[in-house]
Design a protein around this motif. Structure first.
Motif, PDB file in Angstrom:
ATOM      1  N   THR A   6       0.836  -1.184   0.000  1.00  0.00           N
ATOM      2  CA  THR A   6       0.000   0.000   0.000  1.00  0.00           C
ATOM      3  C   THR A   6       0.881   1.247   0.000  1.00  0.00           C
ATOM      4  OG1 THR A   6      -0.088   0.131   2.402  1.00  0.00           O
ATOM      5  CG2 THR A   6      -1.738  -1.258   1.314  1.00  0.00           C
ATOM      6  N   GLU A   7       0.238   2.411  -0.122  1.00  0.00           N
ATOM      7  CA  GLU A   7       0.991   3.658  -0.081  1.00  0.00           C
ATOM      8  C   GLU A   7       1.714   3.815   1.256  1.00  0.00           C
ATOM      9  OE1 GLU A   7       2.708   7.143  -1.237  1.00  0.00           O
ATOM     10  OE2 GLU A   7       1.628   5.676  -2.464  1.00  0.00           O
ATOM     11  N   THR A   8       1.037   3.401   2.336  1.00  0.00           N
ATOM     12  CA  THR A   8       1.673   3.460   3.659  1.00  0.00           C
ATOM     13  C   THR A   8       2.891   2.553   3.723  1.00  0.00           C
ATOM     14  OG1 THR A   8      -0.408   4.005   4.759  1.00  0.00           O
ATOM     15  CG2 THR A   8       1.334   3.038   6.127  1.00  0.00           C
ATOM     16  N   ASP A   9       2.761   1.338   3.151  1.00  0.00           N
ATOM     17  CA  ASP A   9       3.897   0.405   3.125  1.00  0.00           C
ATOM     18  C   ASP A   9       5.078   1.012   2.361  1.00  0.00           C
ATOM     19  OD1 ASP A   9       2.384  -1.483   4.512  1.00  0.00           O
ATOM     20  OD2 ASP A   9       1.604  -2.372   2.665  1.00  0.00           O
ATOM     21  N   ARG A  10       4.782   1.689   1.255  1.00  0.00           N
ATOM     22  CA  ARG A  10       5.835   2.303   0.457  1.00  0.00           C
ATOM     23  C   ARG A  10       6.551   3.397   1.249  1.00  0.00           C
ATOM     24  NH1 ARG A  10       7.506  -0.699  -3.807  1.00  0.00           N
ATOM     25  NH2 ARG A  10       5.714  -1.592  -4.903  1.00  0.00           N
ATOM     26  N   ARG A  11       5.783   4.170   1.986  1.00  0.00           N
ATOM     27  CA  ARG A  11       6.383   5.235   2.785  1.00  0.00           C
ATOM     28  C   ARG A  11       7.285   4.648   3.876  1.00  0.00           C
ATOM     29  NH1 ARG A  11       3.827  10.446   2.887  1.00  0.00           N
ATOM     30  NH2 ARG A  11       2.188  10.631   1.325  1.00  0.00           N
ATOM     31  N   VAL A  12       6.801   3.586   4.528  1.00  0.00           N
ATOM     32  CA  VAL A  12       7.597   2.937   5.580  1.00  0.00           C
ATOM     33  C   VAL A  12       8.868   2.334   4.989  1.00  0.00           C
ATOM     34  CG1 VAL A  12       7.639   1.066   7.268  1.00  0.00           C
ATOM     35  CG2 VAL A  12       5.586   2.498   7.041  1.00  0.00           C
ATOM     36  N   LEU A  13       8.751   1.695   3.829  1.00  0.00           N
ATOM     37  CA  LEU A  13       9.919   1.097   3.173  1.00  0.00           C
ATOM     38  C   LEU A  13      10.938   2.176   2.823  1.00  0.00           C
ATOM     39  CD1 LEU A  13      11.295  -1.385   1.946  1.00  0.00           C
ATOM     40  CD2 LEU A  13      10.008  -0.949  -0.170  1.00  0.00           C
ATOM     41  N   GLU A  14      10.441   3.336   2.398  1.00  0.00           N
ATOM     42  CA  GLU A  14      11.352   4.428   2.064  1.00  0.00           C
ATOM     43  C   GLU A  14      12.171   4.875   3.273  1.00  0.00           C
ATOM     44  OE1 GLU A  14      11.272   8.941   0.139  1.00  0.00           O
ATOM     45  OE2 GLU A  14       9.460   8.091   1.053  1.00  0.00           O
ATOM     46  N   ALA A  15      11.546   4.856   4.445  1.00  0.00           N
ATOM     47  CA  ALA A  15      12.258   5.267   5.664  1.00  0.00           C
ATOM     48  C   ALA A  15      13.454   4.365   5.933  1.00  0.00           C
ATOM     49  CB  ALA A  15      11.309   5.255   6.858  1.00  0.00           C
ATOM     50  N   PHE A  16      13.353   3.096   5.550  1.00  0.00           N
ATOM     51  CA  PHE A  16      14.439   2.144   5.799  1.00  0.00           C
ATOM     52  C   PHE A  16      15.436   2.063   4.642  1.00  0.00           C
ATOM     53  CE2 PHE A  16      11.257   0.646   8.796  1.00  0.00           C
ATOM     54  CZ  PHE A  16      12.014   0.313   9.901  1.00  0.00           C
ATOM     55  N   THR A  17      15.086   2.570   3.467  1.00  0.00           N
ATOM     56  CA  THR A  17      15.941   2.376   2.293  1.00  0.00           C
ATOM     57  C   THR A  17      16.467   3.679   1.702  1.00  0.00           C
ATOM     58  OG1 THR A  17      13.966   2.382   0.872  1.00  0.00           O
ATOM     59  CG2 THR A  17      14.766   0.241   1.660  1.00  0.00           C
ATOM     60  N   ALA A  18      15.994   4.818   2.180  1.00  0.00           N
ATOM     61  CA  ALA A  18      16.495   6.098   1.668  1.00  0.00           C
ATOM     62  C   ALA A  18      17.979   6.257   1.976  1.00  0.00           C
ATOM     63  CB  ALA A  18      15.696   7.256   2.269  1.00  0.00           C
ATOM     64  N   LYS A  19      18.635   7.161   1.259  1.00  0.00           N
ATOM     65  CA  LYS A  19      20.068   7.376   1.448  1.00  0.00           C
ATOM     66  C   LYS A  19      20.368   7.768   2.889  1.00  0.00           C
ATOM     67  CE  LYS A  19      24.006   9.880  -0.467  1.00  0.00           C
ATOM     68  NZ  LYS A  19      24.454  10.869  -1.480  1.00  0.00           N
ATOM     69  N   ASP A  20      19.476   8.581   3.454  1.00  0.00           N
ATOM     70  CA  ASP A  20      19.638   8.976   4.854  1.00  0.00           C
ATOM     71  C   ASP A  20      18.644   8.229   5.745  1.00  0.00           C
ATOM     72  OD1 ASP A  20      17.368  10.153   3.843  1.00  0.00           O
ATOM     73  OD2 ASP A  20      17.599  12.035   4.965  1.00  0.00           O
ATOM     74  N   GLY A  21      18.286   7.031   5.296  1.00  0.00           N
ATOM     75  CA  GLY A  21      17.275   6.257   6.012  1.00  0.00           C
ATOM     76  C   GLY A  21      17.754   5.731   7.353  1.00  0.00           C
ATOM     77  N   VAL A  22      16.862   5.002   7.999  1.00  0.00           N
ATOM     78  CA  VAL A  22      17.114   4.530   9.352  1.00  0.00           C
ATOM     79  C   VAL A  22      17.058   3.010   9.379  1.00  0.00           C
ATOM     80  CG1 VAL A  22      16.213   6.632  10.392  1.00  0.00           C
ATOM     81  CG2 VAL A  22      14.656   4.740   9.922  1.00  0.00           C
ATOM     82  N   SER A  23      17.280   2.428  10.568  1.00  0.00           N
ATOM     83  CA  SER A  23      17.319   0.961  10.663  1.00  0.00           C
ATOM     84  C   SER A  23      16.458   0.414  11.793  1.00  0.00           C
ATOM     85  CB  SER A  23      18.767   0.483  10.850  1.00  0.00           C
ATOM     86  OG  SER A  23      19.332   1.084  12.001  1.00  0.00           O
ATOM     87  N   THR A  24      15.733   1.288  12.514  1.00  0.00           N
ATOM     88  CA  THR A  24      14.876   0.817  13.597  1.00  0.00           C
ATOM     89  C   THR A  24      13.489   1.415  13.447  1.00  0.00           C
ATOM     90  OG1 THR A  24      15.357   2.622  15.148  1.00  0.00           O
ATOM     91  CG2 THR A  24      16.871   0.734  15.141  1.00  0.00           C
ATOM     92  N   ILE A  25      12.500   0.768  14.031  1.00  0.00           N
ATOM     93  CA  ILE A  25      11.116   1.229  13.919  1.00  0.00           C
ATOM     94  C   ILE A  25      10.914   2.591  14.590  1.00  0.00           C
ATOM     95  CG2 ILE A  25       8.745   0.699  14.599  1.00  0.00           C
ATOM     96  CD1 ILE A  25       9.315  -2.225  14.045  1.00  0.00           C
ATOM     97  N   PRO A  26      11.406   2.809  15.823  1.00  0.00           N
ATOM     98  CA  PRO A  26      11.210   4.132  16.432  1.00  0.00           C
ATOM     99  C   PRO A  26      11.800   5.265  15.594  1.00  0.00           C
ATOM    100  CG  PRO A  26      11.877   2.539  18.096  1.00  0.00           C
ATOM    101  CD  PRO A  26      12.034   1.865  16.780  1.00  0.00           C
ATOM    102  N   LEU A  27      12.990   5.034  15.003  1.00  0.00           N
ATOM    103  CA  LEU A  27      13.601   6.061  14.162  1.00  0.00           C
ATOM    104  C   LEU A  27      12.837   6.254  12.861  1.00  0.00           C
ATOM    105  CD1 LEU A  27      17.427   5.353  14.633  1.00  0.00           C
ATOM    106  CD2 LEU A  27      16.063   7.181  15.641  1.00  0.00           C
ATOM    107  N   ALA A  28      12.216   5.177  12.357  1.00  0.00           N
ATOM    108  CA  ALA A  28      11.413   5.290  11.142  1.00  0.00           C
ATOM    109  C   ALA A  28      10.232   6.227  11.364  1.00  0.00           C
ATOM    110  CB  ALA A  28      10.926   3.910  10.707  1.00  0.00           C
ATOM    111  N   MET A  29       9.604   6.137  12.535  1.00  0.00           N
ATOM    112  CA  MET A  29       8.479   7.021  12.850  1.00  0.00           C
ATOM    113  C   MET A  29       8.932   8.481  12.854  1.00  0.00           C
ATOM    114  SD  MET A  29       5.969   6.912  16.191  1.00  0.00           S
ATOM    115  CE  MET A  29       5.356   5.289  15.747  1.00  0.00           C
ATOM    116  N   ILE A  30      10.108   8.735  13.440  1.00  0.00           N
ATOM    117  CA  ILE A  30      10.648  10.097  13.478  1.00  0.00           C
ATOM    118  C   ILE A  30      11.032  10.558  12.073  1.00  0.00           C
ATOM    119  CG2 ILE A  30      12.524  11.523  14.380  1.00  0.00           C
ATOM    120  CD1 ILE A  30      12.604   9.658  16.810  1.00  0.00           C
TER     121      ILE A  30
END
Length: 394
Positions: A6-30
């Motif tokens: 879904t669009e939400t899934d894509r946004r969450v995936l981007e948080a983990f895969t972006a160049k400046d992305g993150v690696s934990t769930i709490p940081l993904a929310m931020i």
């Protein structure tokens, strides 16, 4: 019905895969809130990550860290490759590198081992173990030179044959845990010999889990046998991994603050640490390790320093509070002493008053007794005619 993102899934995936992305769930929310202005409920975020894991878009890194670490999975790389105009190979650190005659991309082969983390970069608190040389495996059977797969994904490839005097060589690469492991098969034509050597690349190890040379050596052997197990599907039988010649286990600590105080490229006699002088980002390293507890201290130096600073700050705060408390106690003691002095003076005054009262009472009692004595006994006066003299007693 297959699951779709879904669009939400894509946004969450981007948080983990972006160049400046993150690696934990709490940081993904931020990250989503600060970079995309996207607010997502905590439960929805966890459900989305669980879905991405089940579809192999995200992969949970092994280990007992909290919060858990995630990295892009195989499906993410496949999808990225389909949308890319160029054919690329996912390299050692997850960055695309040109394919050298290979028609397909390769993806990391999953390999879980307790105390070993699969990551593009060495996490804090882990040591980047590597060999100063290479390893060899005994070739019991030669297989085919098909590019190896795990499941439906290519995890490596063979390079074209390149002859050398008296031998034919075939080299290749397999990606395990995002580390590019290179190997070479050599067929000696004159004596019909077969040798297989490999460089196991870096292994990110928790030093608290492996504290002897034998334990660390088994980690390298396990990685070599992982390569052997992948090639075994293509008819190869490789056994008995050994360290070649003077190969030694070394460990590096990337981003260590000690690089600023240790001379780069110099070996200080008697020192355990040195800074690698090769091109690239300097790293603090240790070789000829005689006590693996030193490794734990080295790789966790930033943590130890931070803890020491925090403890020192806490000690200063405790000392400040103690001094304030001492001042309060001393003030209270002064007040108590003042009260005691006043009480003592009052007691002394009372004692003096009581003594005076007793003295006055004694004097009054003596006066009363004296008056009583006088009133009870009074001598008779010599009145004429009231006394007579006895004759003969003159």
């Amino acid at each position: 019905m297959p699951m779709r993102l879904t669009e939400t899934d894509r946004r969450v995936l981007e948080a983990f895969t972006a160049k400046d992305g993150v690696s934990t769930i709490p940081l993904a929310m931020i990250w989503l809130r600060e970079n995309r202005g996207f607010e997502i409920p905590k439960k929805t975020l966890y459900n989305s990550v669980s879905k991405l894991r089940s579809m192999n878009y995200l992969r949970l890194l092994p280990g007992d860290r909290s919060p858990a670490l995630y990295e892009p999975g195989v499906m993410y790389y496949r999808e990225k490759e389909r949308t890319s105009a160029k054919r690329t190979v996912v390299g050692t650190k997850g960055n695309p590198i040109p394919s050298q005659g290979d028609p397909h991309p390769i993806y990391p082969a999953p390999y879980s081992l307790d105390g070993v983390v699969s990551a593009k970069e060495c996490p804090d608190g882990y040591g980047a173990y590597h060999l100063s040389g290479s390893m060899s495996l005994t070739v019991e059977k030669v297989g085919s030179f098909e590019d190896p797969k795990v499941g439906n994904s290519w995890v490596g490839h063979w390079k074209p044959e390149h002859p050398s005097p008296g031998a034919i060589n075939r080299s290749g690469v397999i990606d395990i845990d995002y580390q590019e492991i290179t190997f070479n098969y050599r067929h000696g034509i004159r004596k019909d010999t077969h040798t297989f050597t490999l460089r196991p690349a870096r292994i990110f190890v928790d030093p608290s889990k492996y504290q002897t040379f034998e334990q660390v050596r088994r980690v390298f052997f396990a990685r070599a046998m992982k390569v052997a197990s992948i090639l075994a599907r293509y008819g190869w039988k490789l056994t008995n991994p050994v360290l070649d010649g003077n190969s030694d286990v070394e460990v590096a600590s990337p981003n260590s603050p000690l690089v600023h105080v240790i001379p780069q490229g110099q070996t200080v006699p008697g020192a355990d640490l040195f800074v690698d002088g090769s091109p690239g980002c300097p790293e603090v390293e240790m070789r000829h390790i005689d006590d693996f507890e030193k490794v734990d201290i080295m790789v966790k130096a930033p943590t130890h320093i931070l803890e020491a600073k925090r403890n020192a700050a806490a000690a200063r705060e405790d000392s400040h509070r103690a001094n304030e408390r001492i001042d309060e106690v001393m003030d209270l003691m002064d007040r108590i002493i003042t009260v005691q002095e006043r009480t003592s003076q009052a007691v002394q005054n009372n004692a003096e008053n009581i003594a005076k009262l007793v003295q006055s009472d004694s004097e009054l009692t003596a006066l009363i007794l004296s008056q009583q004595a006088r009133s009870v006994y009074a001598p008779m006066e010599n009145i004429d005619g009231r006394t007579r003299k006895l004759e003969g007693y003159q």
